[in-house]
Design a protein around this motif. Structure first.
Motif: not given
Ligand code: ZN
Length: 247
Positions: A171-176, A240-245
């Motif tokens: 996951p990336c930071f934006d995922c959580i 659905d993450c806006s950065t890595c999804g």
């Protein structure tokens, strides 16, 4: 490119060179590594010193602030004599004296969307030593875009948390932390909290460079210093993450 270890370095790093998991080959990996640390406050004070002491070849640290008397309870690379100096200057002096073998660059600037990619460049690891979500989101963007490991850390009072993002695997930071959390004003911090988190961040950085498994990837480590309890939360990629999804 092969690097050589000098006589002085062999003596300086003796206690880590005798570790089977490091040795001369590991030490050369550390010497070739480049680390970016965002922030020269409580967390950056700690991680920078351990990384420089361990013999990381190049370290770049960015911070826009000057040393304030209220920083000194936890930002222990800055001393009373440094009040009013740029943190970049105050910290650089200590690190250079700690280990003259390291190539250390400190910059007085604010990281933003425009300068982040160029300032961070091609580093081995990005260490989050900031105190705000906005900058973390910028660091995360660069980490995901360039697939650079990103070590997140945060503190609050007697507590702290830390995790390691290894894009595109984890996951990336934006995922959580998908939302732009509003800063809740001044938070209290006791010095050992960033001490613990900054130390774990340095350990994670060193392990990633050496290729040692068992990092905090997929795990958010949280500690409460009041009860002295460490817990971990498993974290997952958000499709659905806006950065890595990818959806
Ligand atoms: Zn993500």
């Amino acid at each position: 490119m092969d690097v050589k270890l000098t006589k002085e370095e062999l003596a300086r790093y003796k206690r880590q060179l005798i570790m089977p998991s490091i040795g001369k080959e590991g030490q050369k990996k550390l010497k070739k590594a480049r680390v970016f640390i965002a922030g020269f406050g409580g967390l950056g004070s700690i991680s920078s010193q351990y990384l420089v002491a361990a013999g990381i070849g190049s370290i770049k640290i960015i911070d826009k602030d000057v040393v304030d008397i209220s920083n000194l309870n936890r930002q222990i690379i800055h001393w009373t004599q440094d009040i009013g100096k740029q943190k970049a200057q105050s910290g650089l002096y200590k690190l250079k004296n700690l280990n003259p073998n390291c190539n250390i660059e400190t910059i007085t600037a604010e990281l933003n969307e425009t300068n982040a990619f160029e300032l961070i460049g091609n580093v081995s690891v990005i260490v989050d030593a900031t105190d705000n979500i906005k900058t973390r989101k910028i660091l995360n963007k660069v980490s995901v875009a360039k697939s650079i490991p990103f070590i997140y850390g945060g503190v609050d009072g007697f507590s702290g948390m830390v995790t390691t993002f290894l894009p595109p695997k984890t996951p990336c930071f934006d995922c959580i932390f998908p939302r732009d959390v509003k800063k809740k004003g001044l938070i209290g911090v006791i010095g050992p909290s960033p001490g613990i988190v900054g130390t774990i961040q340095a350990m994670e950085t060193i392990k990633i460079i050496l290729g040692i498994d068992g990092t905090l990837q997929g795990r958010l480590l949280y500690f409460s210093g009041t009860d002295m309890v460490f817990r971990e939360l498993s974290i997952e990629k958000n499709p659905d993450c806006s950065t890595c999804g990818h959806r």
